[in-house]
Write a protein that holds these residues in place. Structure first.
Motif, PDB file in Angstrom:
ATOM      1  N   ASN A   1       0.814  -1.195   0.000  1.00  0.00           N
ATOM      2  CA  ASN A   1       0.000   0.000   0.000  1.00  0.00           C
ATOM      3  C   ASN A   1       0.866   1.271   0.000  1.00  0.00           C
ATOM      4  O   ASN A   1       0.401   2.326  -0.394  1.00  0.00           O
ATOM      5  N   ALA A   2       2.087   1.164   0.436  1.00  0.00           N
ATOM      6  CA  ALA A   2       2.960   2.339   0.488  1.00  0.00           C
ATOM      7  C   ALA A   2       3.212   2.890  -0.911  1.00  0.00           C
ATOM      8  O   ALA A   2       3.172   4.106  -1.119  1.00  0.00           O
ATOM      9  N   LEU A   3       3.466   2.015  -1.878  1.00  0.00           N
ATOM     10  CA  LEU A   3       3.702   2.477  -3.244  1.00  0.00           C
ATOM     11  C   LEU A   3       2.455   3.147  -3.823  1.00  0.00           C
ATOM     12  O   LEU A   3       2.540   4.190  -4.472  1.00  0.00           O
ATOM     13  N   ASP A   4       1.304   2.537  -3.571  1.00  0.00           N
ATOM     14  CA  ASP A   4       0.042   3.085  -4.049  1.00  0.00           C
ATOM     15  C   ASP A   4      -0.185   4.479  -3.450  1.00  0.00           C
ATOM     16  O   ASP A   4      -0.563   5.421  -4.156  1.00  0.00           O
ATOM     17  N   SER A   5       0.073   4.624  -2.163  1.00  0.00           N
ATOM     18  CA  SER A   5      -0.088   5.915  -1.492  1.00  0.00           C
ATOM     19  C   SER A   5       0.909   6.944  -2.019  1.00  0.00           C
ATOM     20  O   SER A   5       0.568   8.117  -2.199  1.00  0.00           O
ATOM     21  N   LEU A   6       2.125   6.513  -2.275  1.00  0.00           N
ATOM     22  CA  LEU A   6       3.124   7.413  -2.827  1.00  0.00           C
ATOM     23  C   LEU A   6       2.686   7.897  -4.207  1.00  0.00           C
ATOM     24  O   LEU A   6       2.803   9.091  -4.534  1.00  0.00           O
ATOM     25  N   ALA A   7       2.153   6.994  -5.024  1.00  0.00           N
ATOM     26  CA  ALA A   7       1.672   7.369  -6.357  1.00  0.00           C
ATOM     27  C   ALA A   7       0.545   8.398  -6.247  1.00  0.00           C
ATOM     28  O   ALA A   7       0.513   9.370  -7.008  1.00  0.00           O
ATOM     29  N   GLU A   8      -0.368   8.198  -5.295  1.00  0.00           N
ATOM     30  CA  GLU A   8      -1.457   9.166  -5.096  1.00  0.00           C
ATOM     31  C   GLU A   8      -0.908  10.528  -4.687  1.00  0.00           C
ATOM     32  O   GLU A   8      -1.388  11.563  -5.158  1.00  0.00           O
ATOM     33  N   GLY A   9       0.081  10.530  -3.819  1.00  0.00           N
ATOM     34  CA  GLY A   9       0.693  11.790  -3.399  1.00  0.00           C
ATOM     35  C   GLY A   9       1.372  12.505  -4.558  1.00  0.00           C
ATOM     36  O   GLY A   9       1.260  13.724  -4.693  1.00  0.00           O
TER      37      GLY A   9
ATOM     38  N   ARG B   1       4.674   0.225 -10.602  1.00  0.00           N
ATOM     39  CA  ARG B   1       5.451  -0.646  -9.701  1.00  0.00           C
ATOM     40  C   ARG B   1       4.542  -1.264  -8.653  1.00  0.00           C
ATOM     41  O   ARG B   1       4.695  -2.444  -8.303  1.00  0.00           O
ATOM     42  N   ALA B   2       3.589  -0.480  -8.136  1.00  0.00           N
ATOM     43  CA  ALA B   2       2.641  -0.995  -7.136  1.00  0.00           C
ATOM     44  C   ALA B   2       1.802  -2.117  -7.736  1.00  0.00           C
ATOM     45  O   ALA B   2       1.581  -3.156  -7.094  1.00  0.00           O
ATOM     46  N   LEU B   3       1.348  -1.933  -8.963  1.00  0.00           N
ATOM     47  CA  LEU B   3       0.549  -2.967  -9.625  1.00  0.00           C
ATOM     48  C   LEU B   3       1.389  -4.225  -9.847  1.00  0.00           C
ATOM     49  O   LEU B   3       0.921  -5.341  -9.590  1.00  0.00           O
ATOM     50  N   SER B   4       2.635  -4.053 -10.252  1.00  0.00           N
ATOM     51  CA  SER B   4       3.545  -5.198 -10.441  1.00  0.00           C
ATOM     52  C   SER B   4       3.803  -5.924  -9.136  1.00  0.00           C
ATOM     53  O   SER B   4       4.042  -7.133  -9.133  1.00  0.00           O
ATOM     54  N   ALA B   5       3.744  -5.187  -8.021  1.00  0.00           N
ATOM     55  CA  ALA B   5       3.968  -5.787  -6.705  1.00  0.00           C
ATOM     56  C   ALA B   5       2.708  -6.454  -6.159  1.00  0.00           C
ATOM     57  O   ALA B   5       2.699  -6.921  -5.030  1.00  0.00           O
ATOM     58  N   GLY B   6       1.643  -6.482  -6.981  1.00  0.00           N
ATOM     59  CA  GLY B   6       0.429  -7.184  -6.568  1.00  0.00           C
ATOM     60  C   GLY B   6      -0.620  -6.320  -5.909  1.00  0.00           C
ATOM     61  O   GLY B   6      -1.583  -6.848  -5.361  1.00  0.00           O
ATOM     62  N   GLN B   7      -0.460  -5.026  -5.952  1.00  0.00           N
ATOM     63  CA  GLN B   7      -1.464  -4.129  -5.362  1.00  0.00           C
ATOM     64  C   GLN B   7      -2.500  -3.789  -6.438  1.00  0.00           C
ATOM     65  O   GLN B   7      -2.340  -2.836  -7.190  1.00  0.00           O
ATOM     66  N   ASP B   8      -3.557  -4.588  -6.484  1.00  0.00           N
ATOM     67  CA  ASP B   8      -4.568  -4.414  -7.513  1.00  0.00           C
ATOM     68  C   ASP B   8      -5.254  -3.051  -7.453  1.00  0.00           C
ATOM     69  O   ASP B   8      -5.746  -2.551  -8.470  1.00  0.00           O
ATOM     70  N   SER B   9      -5.277  -2.440  -6.266  1.00  0.00           N
ATOM     71  CA  SER B   9      -5.912  -1.124  -6.136  1.00  0.00           C
ATOM     72  C   SER B   9      -5.166  -0.068  -6.953  1.00  0.00           C
ATOM     73  O   SER B   9      -5.714   0.995  -7.257  1.00  0.00           O
ATOM     74  N   ALA B  10      -3.937  -0.350  -7.328  1.00  0.00           N
ATOM     75  CA  ALA B  10      -3.148   0.600  -8.117  1.00  0.00           C
ATOM     76  C   ALA B  10      -3.699   0.751  -9.529  1.00  0.00           C
ATOM     77  O   ALA B  10      -3.431   1.750 -10.195  1.00  0.00           O
ATOM     78  N   ARG B  11      -4.485  -0.220  -9.973  1.00  0.00           N
ATOM     79  CA  ARG B  11      -5.050  -0.165 -11.328  1.00  0.00           C
ATOM     80  C   ARG B  11      -5.899   1.101 -11.506  1.00  0.00           C
ATOM     81  O   ARG B  11      -5.759   1.814 -12.497  1.00  0.00           O
TER      82      ARG B  11
END
Length: 181
Positions: free
Chosen positions: A1-9, A25-35
């Motif tokens: 979730n850290a990568l996803d949050s960083l992307a939002e910021g 990178r977040a999506l590649s790491a398996g964070q589907d919410s990054a889509r």
């Protein structure tokens, strides 16, 4: 979730290339919410066609569809999201979707529809309480004023502004500063 949050910021800060890189990178790491985040970043970059497959949120998808000129599809997406919001008792969200529909109507120079949707938003938001209703009302009436200005009905826009000033004084609305805007 850290990568996803960083992307939002980074998106909020306006660093779209870096935000897109981090979201991927977040999506590649398996964070589907990054889509969805990737879709937002692509849309913010003006790459709506690429964003569409990533966007699942009804309002965001509708906004992107409108940017693409696909207004019927946008209207359908808004209506679907609004029906869901209403069935869940999410009156504020339903009112915001009404305002989105008003904004799209304004963009299409359909001031009559923009006014109807803004008025509907005001009625819908009344179910949430005064604070929400006031914010929705402000935005809806600003849209109406924008319509007046767009069609060069400046006398109507000025009259609306004066009505709003007197209502704000009578009700002593919290946050009544907006009337001066």
């Amino acid at each position: 979730n850290a990568l996803d949050s960083l992307a939002e910021g980074l998106l909020a800060a306006g660093d779209l290339p870096q935000a897109l890189d981090i979201a991927k990178r977040a999506l590649s790491a398996g964070q589907d919410s990054a889509r969805e985040g990737i879709g937002l970043i692509l849309a913010a970059s003006g790459r709506y066609d690429q964003a569409m497959p990533m966007l699942t949120d009804g309002a965001t998808r509708a906004f992107a569809l409108a940017r693409l000129g696909r207004y019927r599809n946008a209207d359908l997406a808004i209506e679907t999201a609004r029906a869901e919001a209403m069935s869940n008792g999410a009156w504020e969200w339903a009112a915001l979707l009404d305002l989105l529909r008003a904004l799209v109507a304004l963009e299409r120079h359909d001031c009559a529809r923009a006014r109807r949707q803004a008025a509907l938003a005001e009625v819908t938001s009344a179910k949430e309480g005064v604070s929400i209703r006031n914010r929705v009302t402000v935005f809806g009436r600003l849209l109406a004023g924008a319509c007046d200005a767009r069609v060069a009905a400046l006398a109507d826009a000025r009259a609306q502004r004066e009505r709003e000033r007197s209502v704000a004084r009578l009700r002593a609305l919290p946050g009544g500063w907006w009337v001066l805007a």
